[in-house]
Design a protein around this motif. Sequence first.
Motif, short mmCIF file in Angstrom:
data_model
loop_
_atom_site.label_atom_id
_atom_site.label_comp_id
_atom_site.label_asym_id
_atom_site.label_seq_id
_atom_site.Cartn_x
_atom_site.Cartn_y
_atom_site.Cartn_z
N LEU A 65 -1.74 -17.45 -8.77
CA LEU A 65 -2.81 -16.49 -9.03
C LEU A 65 -3.25 -16.59 -10.48
O LEU A 65 -2.42 -16.81 -11.35
CB LEU A 65 -2.32 -15.08 -8.72
CG LEU A 65 -1.92 -14.85 -7.25
CD1 LEU A 65 -1.37 -13.46 -7.06
CD2 LEU A 65 -3.09 -15.09 -6.33
N PHE A 99 -8.52 -13.90 -5.84
CA PHE A 99 -7.28 -13.17 -5.63
C PHE A 99 -6.59 -13.15 -6.99
O PHE A 99 -6.17 -14.19 -7.49
CB PHE A 99 -6.41 -13.83 -4.57
CG PHE A 99 -7.11 -14.00 -3.24
CD1 PHE A 99 -7.51 -12.90 -2.51
CD2 PHE A 99 -7.36 -15.26 -2.73
CE1 PHE A 99 -8.15 -13.04 -1.29
CE2 PHE A 99 -8.00 -15.42 -1.51
CZ PHE A 99 -8.40 -14.30 -0.78
N ARG A 156 -4.00 -10.68 -8.44
CA ARG A 156 -2.59 -10.35 -8.63
C ARG A 156 -2.07 -9.59 -7.42
O ARG A 156 -2.83 -9.06 -6.63
CB ARG A 156 -2.37 -9.55 -9.90
CG ARG A 156 -3.00 -8.17 -9.93
CD ARG A 156 -2.89 -7.52 -11.32
NE ARG A 156 -3.48 -6.23 -11.37
CZ ARG A 156 -4.80 -5.98 -11.45
NH1 ARG A 156 -5.65 -6.96 -11.48
NH2 ARG A 156 -5.24 -4.74 -11.49
N ILE A 157 -0.74 -9.54 -7.34
CA ILE A 157 -0.07 -8.79 -6.28
C ILE A 157 0.79 -7.73 -6.95
O ILE A 157 1.56 -8.03 -7.86
CB ILE A 157 0.78 -9.71 -5.40
CG1 ILE A 157 -0.15 -10.65 -4.61
CG2 ILE A 157 1.65 -8.90 -4.44
CD1 ILE A 157 0.54 -11.61 -3.70
N HIS A 172 3.78 -5.18 -6.29
CA HIS A 172 4.87 -4.98 -5.35
C HIS A 172 5.17 -3.49 -5.26
O HIS A 172 5.50 -2.87 -6.26
CB HIS A 172 6.10 -5.77 -5.79
CG HIS A 172 5.83 -7.24 -5.92
ND1 HIS A 172 5.65 -8.06 -4.83
CD2 HIS A 172 5.68 -8.03 -7.01
CE1 HIS A 172 5.40 -9.28 -5.23
NE2 HIS A 172 5.42 -9.30 -6.55
N ASP A 230 3.26 -5.06 -0.31
CA ASP A 230 2.54 -5.62 -1.45
C ASP A 230 1.06 -5.30 -1.35
O ASP A 230 0.48 -5.29 -0.26
CB ASP A 230 2.72 -7.14 -1.49
CG ASP A 230 4.13 -7.56 -1.84
OD1 ASP A 230 4.90 -6.71 -2.33
OD2 ASP A 230 4.45 -8.74 -1.63
N LEU A 267 -2.59 -6.65 -2.61
CA LEU A 267 -3.33 -7.75 -3.18
C LEU A 267 -4.57 -7.19 -3.87
O LEU A 267 -5.34 -6.46 -3.25
CB LEU A 267 -3.74 -8.75 -2.10
CG LEU A 267 -4.62 -9.90 -2.54
CD1 LEU A 267 -3.88 -10.80 -3.55
CD2 LEU A 267 -5.06 -10.72 -1.34
N GLN A 299 -3.69 -3.87 7.99
CA GLN A 299 -3.98 -3.68 6.57
C GLN A 299 -5.09 -2.67 6.34
O GLN A 299 -6.06 -2.62 7.08
CB GLN A 299 -4.43 -5.01 5.94
CG GLN A 299 -3.42 -6.11 6.06
CD GLN A 299 -4.04 -7.47 5.87
OE1 GLN A 299 -5.08 -7.77 6.43
NE2 GLN A 299 -3.39 -8.30 5.06
N TRP A 351 -8.92 -4.31 -2.93
CA TRP A 351 -7.49 -4.37 -2.67
C TRP A 351 -7.26 -4.41 -1.17
O TRP A 351 -8.11 -3.97 -0.39
CB TRP A 351 -6.76 -3.17 -3.30
CG TRP A 351 -7.28 -1.84 -2.83
CD1 TRP A 351 -8.25 -1.10 -3.43
CD2 TRP A 351 -6.89 -1.12 -1.66
NE1 TRP A 351 -8.49 0.05 -2.69
CE2 TRP A 351 -7.66 0.06 -1.61
CE3 TRP A 351 -5.95 -1.35 -0.65
CZ2 TRP A 351 -7.53 1.00 -0.60
CZ3 TRP A 351 -5.83 -0.42 0.37
CH2 TRP A 351 -6.61 0.75 0.38
N LYS A 405 -3.79 -3.84 1.54
CA LYS A 405 -2.38 -3.47 1.61
C LYS A 405 -1.97 -3.32 3.06
O LYS A 405 -2.64 -2.61 3.80
CB LYS A 405 -2.14 -2.15 0.87
CG LYS A 405 -0.68 -1.73 0.89
CD LYS A 405 -0.48 -0.47 0.10
CE LYS A 405 0.99 -0.09 0.12
NZ LYS A 405 1.27 1.05 -0.71
N ALA A 415 -0.45 -7.13 1.78
CA ALA A 415 -1.13 -8.41 1.60
C ALA A 415 -0.97 -9.32 2.81
O ALA A 415 -1.92 -10.00 3.22
CB ALA A 415 -0.62 -9.09 0.33
#
Length: 185
Positions: free
Chosen positions: A5, A19, A21-22, A24, A29, A31, A51, A103, A105, A107
């Motif tokens: 990334l 994309f 960052r992820i 946690h 996760d 995205l 998601q 985003w 969620k 990911a």
Amino acid sequence: MNYSLPHTIDNFLGEKLIFKRILHESDGDVLIGESFVQPGSGPPMHTHWLQDEGFTVLKGRIGYQVAGQPKQYANAGESVVFKRGTPHCFWNDGSDILHCEGWLKPANTIMFFLSSIFAAQKKSGKAQPEVFDAAYLITRYASEYEMNEIPVFVRKVILPVVYRIGKLFNKYEHFKDAPEPVKYP
């Protein structure tokens, strides 16, 4: 497949995704990414079964629709959220590039799935992805994503047959490192 990334994809039809960052979190996760969409462009009606997805418009005007509801719009500074299992589409409803932060969620496999769909569109040279790649992605990842504009008979009968033919003729070597689909909990 692992992606470093930021990871950028575009489909030559007016959509570019980064994309970034992820994050946690204990329940999955997240995205984080950005999208740049040309006027009139955007994905067709689709569903993320597992998601939630959200966008904040940074520049421009987004048009969006949840299946069965009227079209709606959001401008710079406004946000839109689509809950999992909700068929939806969105597009650039302005005359300049639409720039959003978004985003998803959890990911799950979204980076692989969208990267592969965009690559299959480039391979075919049109909005419809290359047929064997489309059959692979739509059939294998049916537990996660649904392309609602593809007729049910094509999605449930034709594409699975094409998928099996593709397996017989070894059309999926480029997917050998594909992640396993995520199943309903």
